[in-house]
Design a protein around this motif. Structure first.
Motif, mmCIF file in Angstrom:
data_model
loop_
_atom_site.group_PDB
_atom_site.id
_atom_site.type_symbol
_atom_site.label_atom_id
_atom_site.label_comp_id
_atom_site.label_asym_id
_atom_site.label_seq_id
_atom_site.Cartn_x
_atom_site.Cartn_y
_atom_site.Cartn_z
ATOM 1 N N SER A 1 34.809 30.233 29.842
ATOM 2 C CA SER A 1 35.753 31.136 29.194
ATOM 3 C C SER A 1 36.335 32.044 30.272
ATOM 4 O O SER A 1 35.601 32.694 31.013
ATOM 5 N N TYR A 2 37.659 32.031 30.368
ATOM 6 C CA TYR A 2 38.331 32.882 31.352
ATOM 7 C C TYR A 2 38.969 34.087 30.644
ATOM 8 O O TYR A 2 39.673 33.906 29.648
ATOM 9 N N ASN A 3 38.676 35.265 31.140
ATOM 10 C CA ASN A 3 39.289 36.504 30.613
ATOM 11 C C ASN A 3 39.146 36.598 29.094
ATOM 12 O O ASN A 3 40.080 36.999 28.404
ATOM 13 N N GLY A 4 37.990 36.159 28.613
ATOM 14 C CA GLY A 4 37.687 36.323 27.196
ATOM 15 C C GLY A 4 38.329 35.303 26.283
ATOM 16 O O GLY A 4 38.152 35.336 25.060
ATOM 17 N N SER A 5 39.084 34.343 26.860
ATOM 18 C CA SER A 5 39.711 33.345 25.963
ATOM 19 C C SER A 5 38.671 32.283 25.583
ATOM 20 O O SER A 5 37.609 32.198 26.209
ATOM 21 N N PRO A 6 38.972 31.460 24.559
ATOM 22 C CA PRO A 6 38.001 30.431 24.163
ATOM 23 C C PRO A 6 37.633 29.527 25.340
ATOM 24 O O PRO A 6 38.477 29.230 26.210
ATOM 25 N N ALA A 7 36.398 29.067 25.367
ATOM 26 C CA ALA A 7 35.933 28.234 26.492
ATOM 27 C C ALA A 7 36.698 26.922 26.536
ATOM 28 O O ALA A 7 37.098 26.358 25.512
ATOM 29 N N LYS A 8 36.952 26.452 27.783
ATOM 30 C CA LYS A 8 37.594 25.159 27.996
ATOM 31 C C LYS A 8 36.716 24.345 28.949
ATOM 32 O O LYS A 8 35.887 24.911 29.687
ATOM 33 N N TYR A 9 36.924 23.010 28.945
ATOM 34 C CA TYR A 9 36.237 22.216 29.945
ATOM 35 C C TYR A 9 36.746 22.648 31.321
ATOM 36 O O TYR A 9 37.930 22.963 31.493
ATOM 37 N N ASP A 10 35.844 22.670 32.293
ATOM 38 C CA ASP A 10 36.178 23.176 33.627
ATOM 39 C C ASP A 10 35.466 22.310 34.647
ATOM 40 O O ASP A 10 34.235 22.206 34.642
ATOM 41 N N LEU A 11 36.251 21.621 35.442
ATOM 42 C CA LEU A 11 35.700 20.719 36.461
ATOM 43 C C LEU A 11 35.994 21.370 37.805
ATOM 44 O O LEU A 11 37.164 21.549 38.166
ATOM 45 N N ARG A 12 34.910 21.760 38.541
ATOM 46 C CA ARG A 12 35.118 22.658 39.697
ATOM 47 C C ARG A 12 33.924 22.599 40.620
ATOM 48 O O ARG A 12 32.816 22.289 40.191
ATOM 49 N N SER A 13 34.210 22.893 41.890
ATOM 50 C CA SER A 13 33.108 23.130 42.823
ATOM 51 C C SER A 13 32.739 24.606 42.778
ATOM 52 O O SER A 13 33.611 25.471 42.580
ATOM 53 N N TRP A 14 31.446 24.868 42.925
ATOM 54 C CA TRP A 14 30.932 26.237 42.929
ATOM 55 C C TRP A 14 30.064 26.403 44.178
ATOM 56 O O TRP A 14 29.325 25.500 44.542
ATOM 57 N N ARG A 15 30.149 27.571 44.816
ATOM 58 C CA ARG A 15 29.221 27.877 45.896
ATOM 59 C C ARG A 15 28.338 29.035 45.440
ATOM 60 O O ARG A 15 28.805 30.069 45.023
#
Lengths: 77, 77
Positions: B31-45
């Motif tokens: 969830s970005y900035n309080g909006s409903p959660a979306k699928y998110d494909l990403r690298s994280w460190r």
């Protein structure tokens, strides 16, 4: 001096996931700087014959396989 | 003055596609900035308790469905 030019080639268009105006979110096989093609999930903007890479990422075959299994395990898809 | 602060919440960890040192490529519901959660494909460190978003993109449910079908149609996966 090593070449800092960046080049890419869409070797295979796999799927357009969505299209909105001149921007499309696509799964392709892309070769970057002459290396072997990899899966590439990215938005592209194509206007007046110009193509621009936007946000996205590449996936190895193993990562693509793991992604496929993860998506297949989702009851909401 | 509209808030320009950027915030996110990993609502659900779906899958780790690969891990290399302190960097992982993941499929999550974010969830970005309080909006409903979306699928998110990403690298994280993640280092020393700090989490950093790297390259990636979000996917609507329709895009995730189309991606699943595209990956399932691939003979090489």
């Amino acid at each position: 001096m090593p070449s800092t030019a960046f080049n890419y080639e869409i070797v295979e268009k796999v799927a357009v996931l969505s299209q909105s105006g001149d921007t499309a979110k696509e799964l392709n096989r892309v070769s970057y700087n002459g290396s072997p093609a990899k899966y590439d999930l990215r938005s592209w903007r194509r206007t007046d014959g110009e193509e621009k890479l936007l946000k996205g990422l590449t996936l190895t075959d193993e990562e693509a396989r793991a992604l496929k299994e993860a998506l297949n395990s989702r009851g909401d898809l």
